[in-house]
Design a protein around this motif. Structure first.
Motif, short mmCIF file in Angstrom:
data_model
loop_
_atom_site.label_atom_id
_atom_site.label_comp_id
_atom_site.label_asym_id
_atom_site.label_seq_id
_atom_site.Cartn_x
_atom_site.Cartn_y
_atom_site.Cartn_z
N LYS A 62 0.84 -1.20 0.00
CA LYS A 62 0.00 0.00 0.00
C LYS A 62 0.87 1.25 0.00
O LYS A 62 0.57 2.23 -0.69
CB LYS A 62 -0.92 0.00 1.22
CG LYS A 62 -2.03 -1.04 1.17
CD LYS A 62 -2.89 -0.97 2.43
CE LYS A 62 -4.02 -1.99 2.37
NZ LYS A 62 -4.86 -1.95 3.60
N ARG A 105 -2.54 -8.69 -6.45
CA ARG A 105 -3.63 -9.32 -5.68
C ARG A 105 -4.34 -8.28 -4.82
O ARG A 105 -4.89 -8.59 -3.78
CB ARG A 105 -3.06 -10.43 -4.80
CG ARG A 105 -2.50 -11.61 -5.57
CD ARG A 105 -1.88 -12.62 -4.62
NE ARG A 105 -2.84 -13.08 -3.63
CZ ARG A 105 -2.57 -13.20 -2.33
NH1 ARG A 105 -1.38 -12.85 -1.86
NH2 ARG A 105 -3.50 -13.64 -1.50
N ARG A 106 -4.34 -7.04 -5.29
CA ARG A 106 -4.80 -5.95 -4.45
C ARG A 106 -6.27 -6.06 -4.05
O ARG A 106 -6.64 -5.65 -2.95
CB ARG A 106 -4.54 -4.61 -5.12
CG ARG A 106 -5.24 -4.38 -6.42
CD ARG A 106 -5.05 -2.94 -6.87
NE ARG A 106 -5.64 -2.70 -8.15
CZ ARG A 106 -4.98 -2.73 -9.30
NH1 ARG A 106 -3.69 -2.98 -9.29
NH2 ARG A 106 -5.59 -2.52 -10.44
N GLU A 107 -7.12 -6.59 -4.93
CA GLU A 107 -8.55 -6.64 -4.59
C GLU A 107 -8.83 -7.54 -3.40
O GLU A 107 -9.43 -7.08 -2.42
CB GLU A 107 -9.38 -7.07 -5.80
CG GLU A 107 -10.88 -6.97 -5.53
CD GLU A 107 -11.69 -7.18 -6.79
OE1 GLU A 107 -12.89 -7.44 -6.64
OE2 GLU A 107 -11.14 -7.08 -7.90
N PRO A 108 -8.39 -8.81 -3.41
CA PRO A 108 -8.65 -9.64 -2.22
C PRO A 108 -7.90 -9.18 -0.98
O PRO A 108 -8.34 -9.44 0.14
CB PRO A 108 -8.20 -11.05 -2.65
CG PRO A 108 -7.26 -10.83 -3.79
CD PRO A 108 -7.77 -9.61 -4.49
N GLY A 110 -7.31 -5.97 -0.35
CA GLY A 110 -7.75 -4.62 0.02
C GLY A 110 -6.73 -3.55 -0.26
O GLY A 110 -6.70 -2.52 0.44
N THR A 113 -8.24 -0.61 -3.28
CA THR A 113 -9.59 -0.84 -3.78
C THR A 113 -10.41 0.45 -3.83
O THR A 113 -11.10 0.73 -4.81
CB THR A 113 -10.33 -1.87 -2.91
OG1 THR A 113 -9.56 -3.08 -2.88
CG2 THR A 113 -11.71 -2.16 -3.45
N SER A 114 -10.31 1.26 -2.78
CA SER A 114 -11.08 2.51 -2.76
C SER A 114 -10.60 3.47 -3.83
O SER A 114 -11.40 4.17 -4.47
CB SER A 114 -10.99 3.17 -1.38
OG SER A 114 -9.65 3.52 -1.06
N LEU A 116 -9.29 2.64 -6.75
CA LEU A 116 -9.79 2.14 -8.03
C LEU A 116 -11.27 2.44 -8.20
O LEU A 116 -11.71 2.85 -9.28
CB LEU A 116 -9.55 0.63 -8.14
CG LEU A 116 -8.19 0.19 -8.68
CD1 LEU A 116 -8.09 -1.33 -8.64
CD2 LEU A 116 -7.99 0.68 -10.10
N GLU A 117 -12.03 2.25 -7.15
CA GLU A 117 -13.47 2.54 -7.21
C GLU A 117 -13.71 4.01 -7.53
O GLU A 117 -14.55 4.35 -8.37
CB GLU A 117 -14.11 2.17 -5.87
CG GLU A 117 -15.57 2.57 -5.74
CD GLU A 117 -16.49 1.84 -6.70
OE1 GLU A 117 -17.63 2.29 -6.88
OE2 GLU A 117 -16.07 0.81 -7.29
N GLU A 138 -7.43 -2.04 -17.33
CA GLU A 138 -6.70 -3.31 -17.35
C GLU A 138 -5.51 -3.24 -18.30
O GLU A 138 -4.41 -3.69 -17.97
CB GLU A 138 -7.65 -4.42 -17.79
CG GLU A 138 -7.01 -5.80 -17.84
CD GLU A 138 -8.01 -6.87 -18.23
OE1 GLU A 138 -7.77 -7.55 -19.26
OE2 GLU A 138 -9.03 -7.02 -17.53
N GLU A 141 -2.69 -1.14 -16.84
CA GLU A 141 -1.97 -1.85 -15.78
C GLU A 141 -1.06 -2.92 -16.37
O GLU A 141 0.11 -3.05 -15.97
CB GLU A 141 -2.95 -2.49 -14.80
CG GLU A 141 -2.25 -3.25 -13.68
CD GLU A 141 -3.22 -3.80 -12.65
OE1 GLU A 141 -3.44 -5.03 -12.65
OE2 GLU A 141 -3.77 -2.99 -11.87
#
Length: 220
Positions: A62, A105-108, A110, A113-114, A116-117, A138, A141
């Motif tokens: 992070k 593996r950032r989504e699982p 955390g 995530t905020s 990106l949203e 995508e 990245e």
């Protein structure tokens, strides 16, 4: 070992030290004991901030990505800040190669995530065709990863003039730097993705109404 009642080090200082260990010695070299030794504290002190090594690794990832930010408002064109974030993402992959599998593996986990949203929301608000957003992000990245890893590997080797004279000559005469190549390709990714999505949807580019310029969004 008893945990001190008052933390002897800050969480950020611990993560900065962990990130340095990962970058200089490799992710396998990081441990609670190794990090505590680097900080000059006992291992129990770190448990004020982290449950285990995995949590430290996620925190370091992070930290490596903290410069990839969503703008607070709509004062500049979305293409400008999106390209800036693509550059920062590439820099994070290039400067912290051992953390690339973790960052992916950032989504699982955390991680980001905020951000990106908020990025997806901002792009939609700016009138970017909805069908273009996910493929565009995508592709940016994927290219950032490839560009970063290629630059890291190519930076230590140059074509041998005796074995590959034409390659060496072309390398010496290159007209674009890696940064310029990256910007050029990213601009094409953005333009082509939006154009194809627009054509498929039958909509006009940027047809959605933009929010007022003074509207702001809290950054992550």
């Amino acid at each position: 070992m008893a945990r001190p009642k008052v933390p002897l080090i800050s969480k950020r200082a611990a993560l900065e030290a962990a990130l340095d260990i990962i970058d200089t010695e490799g992710i396998d070299a990081l441990s609670i004991r190794r990090l505590a030794d680097r900080l000059g504290v006992n291992g129990a002190s770190l448990y004020h901030h982290f449950q285990n090594k995995d949590e430290i690794v996620v925190g370091a990832a992070k930290l490596a990505l903290e410069e990839v930010r969503v703008p607070q408002g709509h004062e500049e064109p979305w293409q400008v800040w999106l390209l800036r974030n693509a550059r920062r993402l590439r820099a994070a992959f290039r400067d912290h190669p051992d953390l690339v599998p973790v960052m992916l593996r950032r989504e699982p986990l955390g991680i980001g995530t905020s951000q990106l949203e908020q990025t997806f929301a901002m792009l939609a608000e700016e009138g970017v065709p909805l069908g273009a957003i996910a493929p565009m992000m995508e592709a940016l990245e994927l290219y950032a990863i490839g560009s970063a890893l290629h630059e890291s590997a190519a930076g230590s080797t140059k074509p041998d003039r005796k074995r590959a004279p034409h390659m060496a000559e072309a390398d010496a005469a290159r007209a674009l730097t890696p940064d310029e190549i990256f910007d050029l390709v990213c601009e094409q990714i953005v333009a082509t993705t939006v154009a194809v999505a627009t054509e498929k949807s039958g909509a006009k580019p940027n047809s959605q109404k933009k929010p007022p310029a003074k509207r702001t969004r809290r950054s992550a």
